[in-house]
Design an enzyme around this catalytic site. Structure first.
Site, PDB file in Angstrom:
ATOM      1  N   LYS A 113      -5.633   8.460 -11.005  1.00  0.00           N
ATOM      2  CA  LYS A 113      -7.080   8.777 -11.458  1.00  0.00           C
ATOM      3  C   LYS A 113      -7.937   9.621 -11.051  1.00  0.00           C
ATOM      4  CE  LYS A 113      -6.956   3.585 -12.489  1.00  0.00           C
ATOM      5  NZ  LYS A 113      -7.823   2.422 -12.445  1.00  0.00           N
ATOM      6  N   CYS A 157     -10.736   4.999  -8.603  1.00  0.00           N
ATOM      7  CA  CYS A 157     -10.820   3.409  -8.195  1.00  0.00           C
ATOM      8  C   CYS A 157      -9.877   2.391  -8.725  1.00  0.00           C
ATOM      9  CB  CYS A 157     -12.230   2.843  -8.475  1.00  0.00           C
ATOM     10  SG  CYS A 157     -13.643   3.963  -7.985  1.00  0.00           S
ATOM     11  N   ASP A 158      -9.367   1.761  -7.989  1.00  0.00           N
ATOM     12  CA  ASP A 158      -8.324   0.562  -9.115  1.00  0.00           C
ATOM     13  C   ASP A 158      -8.676  -0.722  -8.069  1.00  0.00           C
ATOM     14  OD1 ASP A 158      -6.294   0.230 -11.011  1.00  0.00           O
ATOM     15  OD2 ASP A 158      -5.579  -0.626  -9.209  1.00  0.00           O
ATOM     16  N   SER A 159      -8.480  -1.796  -9.020  1.00  0.00           N
ATOM     17  CA  SER A 159      -8.620  -3.242  -8.457  1.00  0.00           C
ATOM     18  C   SER A 159      -7.737  -3.933  -8.722  1.00  0.00           C
ATOM     19  CB  SER A 159     -10.024  -3.745  -8.515  1.00  0.00           C
ATOM     20  OG  SER A 159     -10.936  -3.064  -7.680  1.00  0.00           O
ATOM     21  N   GLY A 202      -8.694  -0.277  -4.069  1.00  0.00           N
ATOM     22  CA  GLY A 202      -8.263   1.049  -3.568  1.00  0.00           C
ATOM     23  C   GLY A 202      -9.181   2.116  -3.952  1.00  0.00           C
TER      24      GLY A 202
END
Length: 236
Positions: free
Chosen positions: A76, A102-104, A139
């Protein structure tokens, strides 16, 4: 934490003055934006066009959950950084900035769970996770831009254990009807209606909302920046 850095130090200006750096959030999440604003940052928001399922599918077999989340966050950030020079609302690649991807995802029962998207999927998830614990993996990837090019990058993942309560059947149906859990990782929120059904946390609350401030601060340092540099002079 995994990182890759070729840092260009962000030294203070003459007399120790803070040199502001533009903060670009590569996410459409209102929760992440709210956390940053409360923490003194007014970011520019740019949304990536990354196909998350395609990125995850392209990873080597056996890639661990932490590596999956890190790869998605980096994809991203890279996508947004690559589009800055042609963005219709900006003059081009900024001279000094950071792009934060960002990633969750929730890791429970040995599986990663992203957004459920449907009421049926969210109901099934809550049926299995009510009264139990899972690890919310968050992350972030930070790309440092200087002189119009990416000069450093760092990435990392933090894990926070979430202890879920057990909503009654009417509570769960009302929560599903709100549609709040449909587009959030793990089918729950901490800062919204889902907060009623979170019994406790072990780790960083901000990462559960969507952006881990301690992790982002550490990554900023890895690319040569002080957190005070993103507190002032940001471009909305």
């Amino acid at each position: 934490m995994a990182s890759s850095v070729a840092a260009r130090p962000g030294d203070p200006g003459p007399g120790g003055a803070v040199v502001p750096v533009r903060f670009i959030l590569a996410s459409a999440s209102p929760a992440r934006l709210s956390v940053l604003r409360a923490a003194g940052v007014e970011p520019s928001v740019r949304v990536s066009s990354v196909d998350e399922d395609a990125v995850a599918a392209a990873l080597p077999p056996g890639t661990g959950p932490t590596e999956v989340v890190a790869a998605l966050a980096r994809a991203k950030a890279v996508d947004v950084a690559g589009g800055l020079s042609t963005h219709p609302h900006g003059p081009g690649m900024p001279e000094d900035a950071v792009v934060v991807g960002c990633d969750s995802m929730l890791h429970i029962d040995g599986r990663l769970q992203g957004k459920p998207h449907t009421v049926e999927a969210a109901r099934a998830r809550w049926t299995t996770m009510a009264g139990r614990s899972g690890d919310l993996l968050t992350g972030h990837a930070v790309l440092r831009i200087a002189d119009g090019r990416v000069v450093a990058e760092a990435e990392g993942v933090c894990s926070t254990t979430v202890r879920f309560g057990t909503p009654s059947p009417p509570e769960l149906e009302a929560y599903l009807a709100s549609r709040e859990p449909l587009e959030v990782a793990g089918a729950f929120t901490l800062d919204g209606l889902g907060g009623w059904f979170v019994d406790g946390l072990e780790g960083d609350p901000s990462s559960v909302i969507g952006i881990g401030l301690p992790l982002v601060r550490a990554l900023l340092r890895e690319v040569g920046l002080d957190v005070a540099q993103v507190w002032s002079g940001n471009v909305g």
